[in-house]
Design an enzyme around this catalytic site. Structure first.
Site, PDB file in Angstrom:
ATOM      1  N   LYS A 194       0.841  -1.198   0.000  1.00 62.81           N
ATOM      2  CA  LYS A 194       0.000   0.000   0.000  1.00 62.81           C
ATOM      3  C   LYS A 194       0.875   1.246   0.000  1.00 62.81           C
ATOM      4  CE  LYS A 194      -1.821   2.538   3.253  1.00 62.81           C
ATOM      5  NZ  LYS A 194      -1.735   3.899   2.676  1.00 62.81           N
ATOM      6  N   GLU A 268      10.470   0.637  10.077  1.00 62.08           N
ATOM      7  CA  GLU A 268      11.464   1.688   9.835  1.00 62.08           C
ATOM      8  C   GLU A 268      10.745   2.990  10.106  1.00 62.08           C
ATOM      9  OE1 GLU A 268      13.161   4.493   8.762  1.00 62.08           O
ATOM     10  OE2 GLU A 268      13.165   3.955   6.645  1.00 62.08           O
ATOM     11  N   CYS A 302      13.326  10.455   7.067  1.00 64.57           N
ATOM     12  CA  CYS A 302      13.313   9.993   8.449  1.00 64.57           C
ATOM     13  C   CYS A 302      14.705  10.059   9.076  1.00 64.57           C
ATOM     14  CB  CYS A 302      12.775   8.575   8.524  1.00 64.57           C
ATOM     15  SG  CYS A 302      13.504   7.508   7.270  1.00 64.57           S
ATOM     16  N   GLU A 399      10.354  14.976  15.807  1.00 69.41           N
ATOM     17  CA  GLU A 399      10.607  14.912  14.381  1.00 69.41           C
ATOM     18  C   GLU A 399       9.684  15.889  13.670  1.00 69.41           C
ATOM     19  OE1 GLU A 399       9.632  11.208  12.384  1.00 69.41           O
ATOM     20  OE2 GLU A 399      11.442  11.400  11.183  1.00 69.41           O
TER      21      GLU A 399
END
Lengths: 493, 349, 289
Positions: A194, A268, A302, A399
């Site tokens: 997906k 991840e 990331c 983040e």
């Protein structure tokens, strides 16, 4: 302070680069897309769809089918059905399919690059020079593994897991697809993938590549949708493996969801990488590394070097040079070959970046941003640098996933390590110093899955990638990445 | 605007901070004298060879992979339409049209000078080149042929290209060229002395040649192909700048590799940082191996994005080249007419 | 001849290199398989888990920083110390696991040999699991396994000594520290093992052993945010969903429960247990002149 400001005036008209847009007509976007299940495009069971837009212009690009639980069922069933044949196919033949795919991606690279830039908003220079070639390289690398799995490190005759459900993010759509699909297929698994709801188009074009490669039906299925589709996929009880790249929060929820099932998982997740600059760094390359670290892909990375840790005795010098260099970044039309900074991927992401940067200011950090015009339409954020940032500040802890750099200082290597590791994340870190022994000492002590020394944001199919701590577990790439899609033979026995 | 002395002090402080704080023996006065112009200060530096060595070795290192990647990325800039025409005209005006052959004759030099004056007869928009560059014994011929044009006459000197001669010969070589009318001198540094670590000797020679130049501008050729590392290129750049170079130049063209994008990038950083430190602008000349318009435009992009737009001027950036000019002219015609041009319509000189 | 009254041992916890009683003051009765009283074991509490994790966290960096050669020698030293107390271990394993002396002695021999086997891995697993990666560019690129950090472990319930060692040794050999919950009903060999560990150059806090109720202690370990990984081997055959849900809060690495307690008679096929508690770190550096 800029070098040019102190220069005596000569008659030097500024040299503006004329627009150099990549030809858009290399790609034809179909107005609507079905789901790719069992080797063909099909309508979703519930008939729903959603729009995908170009984040740089808000232009409507296409309607994409919304997959519901029944579609997930169909896709998983197709993958299950395909698994027997695919896993029994000789490794050599499996590998040849992957080589075909790699070549097809190379042949259609320009098409993929333009489509990725349109759907994602990232500069064509990046899709053309990084995303698409690296995606092809991932297939080429893993193709060669397919008939050499006895040497993958799990002992002789390792077996494939079965059906993998894979969910990828919007920051490197096709590249993340290749990180997921290539090793899974090489190891004899079948997949249901997906893509992110804001960037589904290159995955759907990849489905056409699967058709052109004559990949057996069901080996790869691609279902489009948002979080609910993803949750339906990860909840499906006929999966043997889940691989997810995305936020730490969703990663945790997946780990909870699969608790007790014995299902294999690779996650991840997020990061808040420190990029550490010592006073003996190769300073001009360090500046480039800082730029690459946080402004590459609009900071939607990331492993972005979002915390710059500068040795205090060169702090001002580094910040000055950084601002000077930032002044040369070109923000604008992502299809322009000279654009360095493209559009933020979505309105929601722009909102999040804006909110977090506002917090930075409210918490007392000093904000500096690139003085450049922003296009009228689309989602844009100026490259931003925060100085006077405390370690406890939210912009130093959370983040941001945007072009926002927080600058902190340190005095000693131990303090640099302590500050760098002082986060729940542990995906990546950067070190800049010309002293070899210090690099190795730092590399030993940084708690991160990838340490870039005197470089940053390098990726390669042979190089394992993945996090420590709350940046997730499992590796993608290299020999280590194969372990995520294989089981040792003895477990079977 | 703050007084220049304050700016200088600030700039010095910023640039030299790592050095000052990392090494005790280095005194601020040493540093200041090194980068300040003027003979008195230079003699102070030469009197202290250890300070010179500390300064050069204290310059930040250059990571090869990083600088090459940056140059390669900048090389992907796509310069089209009006910006390309501007670049072509700029580049033509930056050419030091060069002939440095044993077979050079007055006839060939005169022919080259004619091309230098009017590169594209009938197209007045095409500028003259910046200079004609010849061996010392051809200077008089070139001066004669270019009289009244404003085109500079550059002469290589100092036992070009190897530089392996006694200092008195090198100085005589320089004086003769200047006496014959050269207003630009392209000297070579003593690479042997540099690689042996005798920086003071290299500096002394540059200073001596600079004195011998009188009013002529001095370009100091580093011969980067022989220096082999980017760290050396950076050190040699600063050494030349400290010695009074008006330009630092990559190569003689007689050694391979000659100019490359990353070498030029490092040299542009040096003049940029030198300007920030002293307020003085010095130029860069890339010479050797630049043959196509595509190459030239890549260099201009480097100049624009590394040093800054202020360096986009023939007084601050030059191409040492011969065949480049014709390719620039072909491309200029293409831009002007929309047709791909033929080399039959561009003169061979 | 008058019979001499035995001096019985007080079995305590092993935390930070010391042998405290449970801070709760609780003990529970340990019987042999026929129900005869053997000893009172300390019944660890939530706070004992907390203290053990603190001790493990404190000890871990130093242990990981020791050279692989050094760690190997320490593990080998444990084997040496156990060998010297072979009779005692044999007796305790015999009563705990209802084995004949001869069979118990075989188990103890295997347990000692297992330390030797893992000791030998200390400076080899990184060579086996590491990699020099040929990236497509001018970069040096090396992947190495590193210890995950602090590991919580639920030791096997039946194999009270060998099973415990099969859990402990691979966790610590790479440089992790561990907080282990021993076999609930057969904890005595574990505490005697702790005495061997305490005299074997193993820094205090690298191994912490808690005796008590597995169901009470496991969720505390699984939910502790300063524990980086958890080994659920001791939950063999049971539903660990709740524990895994707790573990997800800080994305603990989970070594899942087998359906039945694993047969640990022989060493495993490779360093897989070691690598289950390692992270792969990949370091890049440009190669230039």
């Amino acid at each position: 302070m800029t070098a040019t400001s102190s220069v005596p005036d000569l008659i030097t008209p500024t040299w503006e680069y004329a627009p150099a847009p990549e030809a858009r007509d290399v790609v034809t976007i179909r107005p609507s897309h079905g789901l790719f299940i069992g080797g063909e495009f099909v309508d979703p069971a519930d008939g729903g769809s959603f729009a995908t837009i170009s984040p740089s212009t808000e232009e409507h690009l296409a309607e994409v089918a919304l997959a519901g639980p029944r579609d997930v069922d169909r896709a998983v069933a197709a993958a299950r059905k395909a698994f027997t044949g695919w896993s029994k196919l000789s490794g050599t033949e499996r590998g040849k399919y992957l080589y075909r795919i790699a070549r097809l991606l190379q042949e259609r690279a320009r098409e993929f690059a333009v489509l990725e830039t349109l759907d994602n908003g990232k500069p064509i220079r990046e899709t053309r020079d990084v995303d698409i070639p690296t995606a092809a390289a991932f297939f080429f690398y893993h193709a060669g593994w397919a008939d050499k799995l006895d040497w993958a490190g799990l002992g002789p005759n390792p077996r494939s897991l079965g059906v993998a459900g894979q969910i990828i993010p919007w920051n490197f759509p096709l590249l993340m697809l290749s990180w997921k699909v290539a090793p899974a297929l090489a190891c004899g698994n079948t997949v249901v993938l997906k893509p992110a709801e804001t960037t589904p188009l290159t995955a759907l074009l990849f489905a056409e590549v699967c058709q052109q490669a004559d990949l057996p039906p069901g080996v790869v299925s691609i279902i489009t949708g948002a979080g609910e589709t993803g949750a339906a996929l990860t909840a499906h009880d006929d999966l043997d493996k889940i691989a997810f790249t995305g936020s730490t929060a969703v990663g945790k929820s997946i780990q909870r969801q699969v608790a007790g099932s014995g299902r294999r998982v690779t996650l991840e997740l997020g990061g808040k990488a420190a990029n550490i600059v010592f006073d003996d760094a190769p300073i001009d390359q360090a500046i480039e590394g800082i730029i690459d670290g946080i402004f590459f892909n609009q900071g939607h990375v990331c492993c972005a070097g979002s915390r710059l840790l500068v040795q205090e005795n060169v702090h001002d010098l580094v910040v000055d040079r950084l601002k000077q260099r930032l002044g040369t970044l070109r923000l604008g039309d992502p299809l322009d070959k000279n654009t360095d900074v493209g559009a933020v991927n979505s309105a929601a992401q722009l909102e999040r970046i804006t909110a977090l940067t506002d917090t930075g200011e409210a918490e007392g950090a000093t904000r500096w941003e690139l003085d450049c015009p922003l296009p009228e339409r689309g989602f844009w954020f100026r490259p931003t640098v925060f100085t006077d940032v405390g370690q406890s500040s939210r912009i130093a802890q959370e983040e941001i996933f945007g072009p926002v750099l927080s600058v902190l200082s340190f005095r000693t290597p131990d303090e640099a390590v302590a500050k760098a590791n002082n986060t729940p994340y542990g995906l990546s870190a950067g070190v800049w110093t010309e002293k070899g022994s210090r690099i190795l000492w730092m590399a030993d002590h940084l708690r991160a899955g990838v340490v870039w020394a005197n470089t940053f944001n390098r990726f390669d199919p042979t190089s394992p990638f993945g996090g420590y701590k709350e940046s997730g577990f499992g590796r993608e790439g290299g020999r280590h990445g194969l372990a995520a899609y294989l089981e040792p033979a003895e477990v079977d026995a | 605007m703050r007084p220049p002395t304050d700016r200088l002090a600030d700039a010095l402080h910023r640039a030299l901070l790592p050095l000052l704080e990392s090494e005790l023996p280095l005194l601020e006065s040493d540093m200041t004298s090194l980068v300040l112009p003027g003979e008195a200060d230079l003699s102070e530096v030469t009197a202290s060879g250890s300070a010179l060595r500390r300064f050069l070795h204290g310059l930040p290192g250059v990571d090869q992979v990083g600088v090459e990647k940056r140059a390669a990325t900048l090389a992907t800039r796509s310069i089209k339409r009006a910006s390309k025409v501007q670049a072509l005209e700029l580049a033509i005006g930056m050419v030091d049209l060069t002939t440095l052959e044993g077979a050079d004759t007055p006839g060939r030099v005169r022919s080259l000078c004619a091309k230098a004056r009017i590169p594209a007869p009938g197209y007045p928009d095409v500028p003259s080149v910046a200079a004609v560059c010849v061996y010392p014994d051809m200077v008089a011929t070139a001066v004669d042929a270019l009289s009244g044009t404003g085109i500079h006459v550059a002469s290589v000197a100092t036992a070009f290209p190897s530089g392996r001669a006694h200092l008195d010969i090198k100085l005589a070589d320089t004086r003769n060229a200047v006496a014959d009318g050269a207003d630009e001198i392209d000297m070579v540094i003593d690479r042997g002395a540099f690689l042996a670590g005798r920086y003071g000797q290299v500096l002394d020679e540059i200073v001596a040649v600079k004195n011998a130049c009188g009013d002529a501008h001095l370009k100091v050729i580093l011969e980067t192909g022989e220096l082999a590392t980017y760290d050396n290129v950076r050190r040699a750049s600063w050494l030349a700048l400290a010695g009074g170079a008006d330009f630092i130049k990559t190569s003689t063209g007689k050694v391979s590799p000659a100019s490359t994008l990353p070498v030029t990038l490092v040299m542009l950083e040096a003049v940029r940082d030198h300007a920030a430190l002293t307020g003085e602008i010095r130029g860069v000349k890339s010479a050797g191996g630049i043959r196509t318009t595509k190459d030239a435009i890549r260099y201009l992009v480097l100049v624009n994005e590394v040093a800054g737009a202020a360096w986009l001027h023939p007084d601050r950036f030059r191409f040492g080249a011969s065949s480049l000019l014709n390719d620039l002219l072909m491309q200029w015609h293409k831009q002007a007419t929309g047709r791909y041009w033929t080399s039959n319509r561009v003169t061979i000189d | 001849m008058a019979t001499r009254l035995d001096v019985n041992k007080t079995y305590k916890l092993y935390v930070g290199g010391a042998f405290p009683r449970s801070e709760s003051g609780r003990t529970y009765e340990i019987a042999d398989t026929k129900g005869r009283f053997l000893a009172n074991a300390a019944q660890a509490s939530r706070k004992d888990v907390r203290d053990a994790v603190t001790a493990a966290r404190k000890a871990q960096p130093g242990w990981a920083a020791a050279t692989a050669y050094n760690r190997g020698q320490v593990l080998y030293r444990v084997a040496e110390i156990m060998e010297g107390r072979r009779e005692q271990f044999t007796g305790e394993v015999a009563v705990s696991e209802d084995l004949s002396s001869r069979n118990a002695a075989a188990v103890v021999d295997a347990a000692i040999d297992r330390w030797v086997w893992y000791a030998g891995w200390s400076d080899k697993f990184a060579q086996v699991a590491g990699a020099a990666n040929p990236v497509a560019g001018p970069y040096f690129n090396l992947s190495v396994p590193e210890p995950t950090g602090v590991v919580g472990a639920l030791a096997p319930q039946s194999s009270s000594l060998l099973g415990l060692i099969e859990v402990l040794a691979p966790i610590i050999v790479s440089g992790n520290s561990v907080v282990a919950v021993t076999s609930q009903d057969r904890p005595l060999p574990a505490i005697t093992l702790a005495e061997a560990l305490a005299t074997s150059d193993l820094p205090g806090g690298v191994v912490n052993l808690l005796t008590g109720q597995t169901d009470e202690l496991a969720p505390i370990l699984a939910g502790h945010l300063d524990v980086d990984a958890i080994d659920l081997t001791g939950m063999a055959g049971r539903d660990t969903t709740d524990l895994e849900v707790l573990a997800a809060e800080n994305l603990k690495r989970v070594l899942a429960t087998p359906d039945t307690e694993p047969d640990v008679t022989d060493p495993p096929a490779g360093p897989r247990r070691i690598l289950a508690f390692c992270e792969t770190k990949t370091v890049w550096h440009p190669k230039g002149r």
